[in-house]
Structure formats: structure tokens, C-alpha cells
Design an enzyme around this catalytic site. Structure first.
Site, PDB file in Angstrom:
ATOM      1  N   LYS A 149       0.835  -1.208   0.000  1.00  0.00           N
ATOM      2  CA  LYS A 149       0.000   0.000   0.000  1.00  0.00           C
ATOM      3  C   LYS A 149       0.866   1.253   0.000  1.00  0.00           C
ATOM      4  CE  LYS A 149      -3.731  -2.472   2.270  1.00  0.00           C
ATOM      5  NZ  LYS A 149      -4.283  -2.916   3.551  1.00  0.00           N
ATOM      6  N   ASP A 189     -11.879   2.112   3.787  1.00  0.00           N
ATOM      7  CA  ASP A 189     -12.143   0.675   3.704  1.00  0.00           C
ATOM      8  C   ASP A 189     -13.637   0.384   3.689  1.00  0.00           C
ATOM      9  OD1 ASP A 189     -10.165  -1.151   3.211  1.00  0.00           O
ATOM     10  OD2 ASP A 189      -9.690  -1.566   5.305  1.00  0.00           O
ATOM     11  N   GLN A 218      -5.262  -1.814   9.651  1.00  0.00           N
ATOM     12  CA  GLN A 218      -4.835  -3.085   9.080  1.00  0.00           C
ATOM     13  C   GLN A 218      -5.278  -4.245   9.970  1.00  0.00           C
ATOM     14  OE1 GLN A 218      -3.321  -3.512   6.051  1.00  0.00           O
ATOM     15  NE2 GLN A 218      -3.632  -5.688   6.407  1.00  0.00           N
TER      16      GLN A 218
END
Length: 302
Positions: free
Chosen positions: A53, A120, A97
Site C-alpha cells: 500500500k 475501507d 490493518q
């Protein structure tokens, strides 16, 4: 013969488009889209994902922050860290994460995010708006699947889509996307899960079969209707003594089953690469919305 849906090529196309759009956005606003990834602990797979990322952010011309914290971090301290990033005007998107250490309540942390920075798409506000068909951030993997359909000219409209797996991140979100009343939705959608008796009965009815259950090679060839489109979301490691690493990657669908499809996403190289590209797009969208919100409040100064 089944055609391969090249997720890697599509992901590269999306990234190139995002990179161009980021450059234009920076020229017009003098603002650089910023993404923060909060990583708690030292999970090896998470380290790899976060590194990827970071690399993609740099490629797209975005500002990237990785906040690495020890696995022993108390939950309340993590909530304070997330709150600080939510208030940072240089950060437009935040992801937590996964997985988090067991002593931390994952949902409590996710719900502490500013929904406008939840790139997300897992905050209750975003998931609820997705169900209602309203503007929101959509989880990146389901968004990537729809992008694949668009660029491969596979319309779910009027088709029977069967999703194997009911996680909020993939199964539930994708089911809602496929039921939206538009060209890339309007499917008759069935969700099969761990408590479904005889799931094969349902997968054999699928025009579009989406496997997202996290079990290596769960879908067998005799579970697949000839000519179906297979989207294999799973990425699993299984032992393989012939490889230097001792393992190989497989999906949730047995590779022999791909032969029965009209088109399929391979593992690796299918859905996986698109997930990160869609994250980059979501981050740019978050920056645009932030600018629009500031402008509406008279607080944006060129």
C-alpha cells in the site's frame, strides 16, 4: 475455453487513471491526498500488505503515513491514535490493518473512525448507506469485483449471482452492490455461508459464482454450472514441497473448476491486485469530498 479476467492488468489501468487524476487534483487544489495505515503488531502478512500500500501510494503521487504500533498497545491508546489521525487535515483516508491483536475490540476501533475518512468502507455509516444505495465508501474488494465486471463487459443484470461467504468486508457488501438497481447490479443474489445446508445446490444455479469463504479450493468442479462466470476472491497458502518457499497460493475455487467457466479470475493475479488500486481511488475520492466540504463551509483557501 474459459477466458481469464486479468485483474492485474485492470488494476494497472485503474492505478494509471488514479495517478493522472491525483496530479490534476494537486494542480487545482495544491492539496496532496493522504492515506494513513495503522498497523498494530508484527503479523508477517500484514507487513507485506502495508508495504504494498505504501508503494502504491507513492506511485499514485499520494502522501502516505504508516503508523506502526506494538502488539501490546492498549485499546484505549489505539482509539486515541485513530482520533488523532481523524483530526489531521493532511490525512484524507484511514485504514486499520487487520487482524488486530486479540485484546482489542475490532468493531469498537472501526466505529471510532470518521466515516468520511473510512476508505475501507467498514464503518456502520458507510455499510448502511451502501445498503440504501446512497453515496458512501464501499469496501475495496467488492468495489474491485464490480470494476472487473465493468471492464470485462460482464453485466450482472438479471443474472443469478451466488456469493459463498458472508463477511462484511466482501460477502455482505458485494451482495448489496449486486442488488443495486443499476447496470452493474440488479442481480438475483444468493448468499451461501457456513450454516447453509447443501451449498452445492445453490452454486449449481449460479450464472455468476463468487467465492469468498477463505477455505482453500472449497468449490469443487461438480459445484459449478457450465458456462458460469467464476470470481475467486480467496487467497490461501497451502503446503507445496516443489516450491522454494514450501507453499503456493490457491483460491477458494479448485483450479479444475475454472475449466467449466466461461470466464474466471485466477489466483494470484485476479481480484487481489484490484483491491489496492480501489483503495487508491477511494483515497482520492475522500480528498475530493474533503475539499468540497471545506469549500461549502468557506474554509478552503487556494
Amino acid at each position: 475455453m474459459a477466458s481469464i479476467i486479468d485483474g492485474k492488468a485492470i488494476a494497472q489501468q485503474v492505478l494509471e487513471e488514479v495517478t493522472r487524476d491525483v496530479a490534476t487534483f494537486k494542480t487545482e487544489t495544491r492539496i496532496t491526498p493522504g492515506l494513513c495505515v495503522v498497523l498494530v503488531g508484527d503479523d508477517p502478512a500484514s507487513r507485506v500488505y502495508v508495504g504494498h500500500k505504501e508503494h502504491m501510494c507513492r506511485e499514485a503521487g499520494m502522501h502516505s503515513v504508516v503508523d506502526r504500533q506494538p502488539a501490546s498497545l492498549p485499546e484505549d491508546e489505539l482509539l486515541r491514535i485513530v482520533s488523532r489521525h481523524c483530526m489531521d487535515p493532511l490525512i484524507h483516508g484511514i485504514i486499520i490493518q487487520m487482524p488486530l491483536p486479540k485484546h482489542i475490540d475490532t468493531q469498537r476501533v472501526i466505529q471510532s473512525l470518521d466515516p468520511l475518512k473510512d476508505v475501507d468502507g467498514l464503518h456502520a455509516s458507510n455499510l448502511g448507506n451502501l445498503m440504501l444505495g446512497r453515496e458512501c465508501f464501499v469496501p475495496c474488494t467488492p468495489l474491485g469485483v464490480i470494476e472487473m465486471f465493468k471492464r470485462s463487459n460482464i453485466s450482472p443484470r438479471g443474472k443469478h449471482a451466488v456469493i459463498v461467504g458472508r463477511s462484511p468486508l466482501v460477502g455482505k457488501s458485494l451482495a448489496n452492490l449486486l442488488m443495486l438497481k443499476d447496470k452493474w447490479g440488479s442481480a438475483t443474489t444468493t448468499v451461501v455461508h457456513s450454516e447453509t445446508p447443501d451449498p452445492k445446490t445453490f452454486t449449481l444455479q449460479a450464472d455468476i459464482l463468487i467465492a469468498a469463504i477463505g477455505v482453500p479450493e472449497y468449490i469443487k468442479p461438480d459445484w459449478v454450472r457450465p458456462g458460469a462466470v467464476i470470481v475467486d476472491v480467496g487467497i490461501n497458502q497451502i503446503p507445496d514441497s516443489t516450491r522454494k518457499t514450501g507453499v503456493r497460493l490457491v483460491g477458494d475455487v479448485c483450479r479444475e473448476a475454472y475449466k467449466k467457466a466461461s470466464a474466471y479470475t485466477p489466483v494470484p493475479g485476479g481480484v487481489g491486485p484490484l483491491t489496492v488500486s480501489m483503495l487508491m481511488r477511494n483515497t482520492l475520492v475522500a480528498a475530493r469530498r474533503s475539499v468540497a466540504l471545506l469549500a461549502s463551509r468557506g474554509r478552503l483557501h487556494p
